[in-house]
Design a protein around this motif. Structure first.
Motif, PDB file in Angstrom:
ATOM      1  N   ILE A   1       1.472  17.875  -3.640  1.00  0.00           N
ATOM      2  CA  ILE A   1       2.214  16.853  -3.318  1.00  0.00           C
ATOM      3  C   ILE A   1       3.840  17.041  -3.087  1.00  0.00           C
ATOM      4  O   ILE A   1       4.257  16.628  -2.124  1.00  0.00           O
ATOM      5  CB  ILE A   1       1.950  15.655  -4.257  1.00  0.00           C
ATOM      6  CG1 ILE A   1       0.399  15.361  -4.472  1.00  0.00           C
ATOM      7  CG2 ILE A   1       3.093  14.742  -4.485  1.00  0.00           C
ATOM      8  CD1 ILE A   1       0.497  14.328  -5.633  1.00  0.00           C
TER       9      ILE A   1
ATOM     10  N   ILE B   1       1.174   4.236  -3.047  1.00  0.00           N
ATOM     11  CA  ILE B   1       1.027   5.595  -2.688  1.00  0.00           C
ATOM     12  C   ILE B   1       2.045   6.395  -3.156  1.00  0.00           C
ATOM     13  O   ILE B   1       2.078   7.461  -3.723  1.00  0.00           O
ATOM     14  CB  ILE B   1       0.662   5.684  -1.345  1.00  0.00           C
ATOM     15  CG1 ILE B   1      -0.950   5.088  -0.934  1.00  0.00           C
ATOM     16  CG2 ILE B   1       0.524   7.310  -1.012  1.00  0.00           C
ATOM     17  CD1 ILE B   1      -1.890   5.453  -1.748  1.00  0.00           C
TER      18      ILE B   1
ATOM     19  N   HIS C   1       0.813  -1.210   0.053  1.00  0.00           N
ATOM     20  CA  HIS C   1       0.079   0.060   0.139  1.00  0.00           C
ATOM     21  C   HIS C   1       0.950   1.188  -0.140  1.00  0.00           C
ATOM     22  O   HIS C   1       0.598   2.047  -0.784  1.00  0.00           O
ATOM     23  CB  HIS C   1      -0.803  -0.073   1.414  1.00  0.00           C
ATOM     24  CG  HIS C   1      -1.516   1.422   1.517  1.00  0.00           C
ATOM     25  ND1 HIS C   1      -2.906   1.585   0.497  1.00  0.00           N
ATOM     26  CD2 HIS C   1      -1.626   2.177   2.232  1.00  0.00           C
ATOM     27  CE1 HIS C   1      -3.294   2.555   1.005  1.00  0.00           C
ATOM     28  NE2 HIS C   1      -2.435   3.303   2.016  1.00  0.00           N
ATOM     29  N   GLU C   2       1.790   1.238   0.816  1.00  0.00           N
ATOM     30  CA  GLU C   2       2.816   2.282   0.886  1.00  0.00           C
ATOM     31  C   GLU C   2       3.553   2.604  -0.432  1.00  0.00           C
ATOM     32  O   GLU C   2       3.613   3.957  -0.857  1.00  0.00           O
ATOM     33  CB  GLU C   2       3.777   2.231   2.080  1.00  0.00           C
ATOM     34  CG  GLU C   2       3.303   2.120   3.477  1.00  0.00           C
ATOM     35  CD  GLU C   2       2.489   0.939   3.691  1.00  0.00           C
ATOM     36  OE1 GLU C   2       2.803  -0.112   3.091  1.00  0.00           O
ATOM     37  OE2 GLU C   2       1.979   0.872   4.900  1.00  0.00           O
TER      38      GLU C   2
ATOM     39  N   LEU D   1       2.106   7.014  -6.849  1.00  0.00           N
ATOM     40  CA  LEU D   1       1.226   7.833  -7.409  1.00  0.00           C
ATOM     41  C   LEU D   1       1.903   9.223  -7.162  1.00  0.00           C
ATOM     42  O   LEU D   1       1.646  10.163  -8.073  1.00  0.00           O
ATOM     43  CB  LEU D   1      -0.034   7.566  -6.759  1.00  0.00           C
ATOM     44  CG  LEU D   1      -0.742   6.526  -6.971  1.00  0.00           C
ATOM     45  CD1 LEU D   1      -2.247   6.317  -6.249  1.00  0.00           C
ATOM     46  CD2 LEU D   1      -1.239   6.151  -8.600  1.00  0.00           C
ATOM     47  N   GLN D   2       2.460   9.387  -6.150  1.00  0.00           N
ATOM     48  CA  GLN D   2       2.979  10.594  -5.753  1.00  0.00           C
ATOM     49  C   GLN D   2       4.285  11.010  -6.825  1.00  0.00           C
ATOM     50  O   GLN D   2       4.378  12.151  -7.182  1.00  0.00           O
ATOM     51  CB  GLN D   2       3.622  10.914  -4.321  1.00  0.00           C
ATOM     52  CG  GLN D   2       2.391  10.471  -3.138  1.00  0.00           C
ATOM     53  CD  GLN D   2       3.093  10.679  -1.925  1.00  0.00           C
ATOM     54  OE1 GLN D   2       4.279  10.629  -1.549  1.00  0.00           O
ATOM     55  NE2 GLN D   2       2.265  10.899  -0.818  1.00  0.00           N
TER      56      GLN D   2
END
Length: 218
Positions: A194, A10, A6-7, A13-14
């Motif tokens: 971001i 994410i 999950h990390e 995506l960043q």
């Protein structure tokens, strides 16, 4: 692979958002520098800029990841990214005329059908344009590598993907990205948010590294 956590997802995506925004930002700077050149020199100057940006990203990436392991440099990197955020905020408010001139120079096309290409840009020599482009590339390539490394954190796969994507976007889609960000400014603002988050996170993490060292010294 860390990418499938999950990390990691994410972080990926960043990194994609950061690469998209900074590639467009870099492209506009290159286009603005090249816009004041005669048509026969414009494409050559843009090519110089893209090659320089690619080489600098690879060079900075090879040392930045190791440097960020040094206590205190994560904090410094976060502070540098805060400055990048301020710079991007100002550039997002650049006049549409300047951005349009950069887009026409990058595309080497009369996008507004006025019979000219980047006609309003101040004239300059090829040497002046090349120096301006390389200086901008040094700053923006470091910004990009710092932001990607900060977002990727402990996910080396994400870091590699981010750097490869950054180079690919600059080399293959710079003009298209610049036009995309001009038409949809909200994408640039999301990217800015971001990068701001990554900067604050790096400052926090860097502070937690530095404070114990400073306390022990005192």
């Amino acid at each position: 692979m860390d990418l499938f956590t999950h990390e990691g997802f994410i972080a990926l995506l960043q990194v994609i958002a950061i690469d998209l925004v900074l590639a467009g930002d870099n492209a506009v700077v290159i286009g603005l520098a090249a816009a004041g050149l005669p048509p026969q020199q414009r494409s050559k100057a843009i090519l110089v800029g893209i090659i320089a940006a690619t080489v600098l990203r690879i060079g900075f990436a090879s040392v930045t990841v190791h440097l960020l392991q040094i206590i205190g440099l994560v904090l410094v990197g976060g502070l540098l990214l805060l400055w990048v955020c301020w710079k991007m905020w100002r550039e997002l408010r650049t006049s549409h005329a300047e951005v349009h001139a950069a887009q026409e120079a990058l595309a080497n096309a009369d996008l507004n059908a006025d019979g000219t290409i980047a006609a309003g840009a101040p004239q300059k020599t090829f040497r002046q344009a090349a120096i301006q482009i390389v200086i901008a590339d040094v700053s923006m390539s470091l910004d990009n590598v710092l932001a990607v490394a900060g977002a990727a954190r402990d996910h080396p796969t994400v870091l590699v993907i981010g750097l490869v994507l950054s180079i690919a976007l600059m080399g293959l889609a710079a003009a298209w990205i610049a036009r995309l960000l001009e038409r949809h400014r909200w994408i640039a603002y999301i990217g800015l948010a971001i990068i701001f988050y990554v900067a604050i996170d790096m400052i926090y993490r860097g502070s937690t590294e530095v404070l114990p060292v400073m306390t022990s010294m005192l």
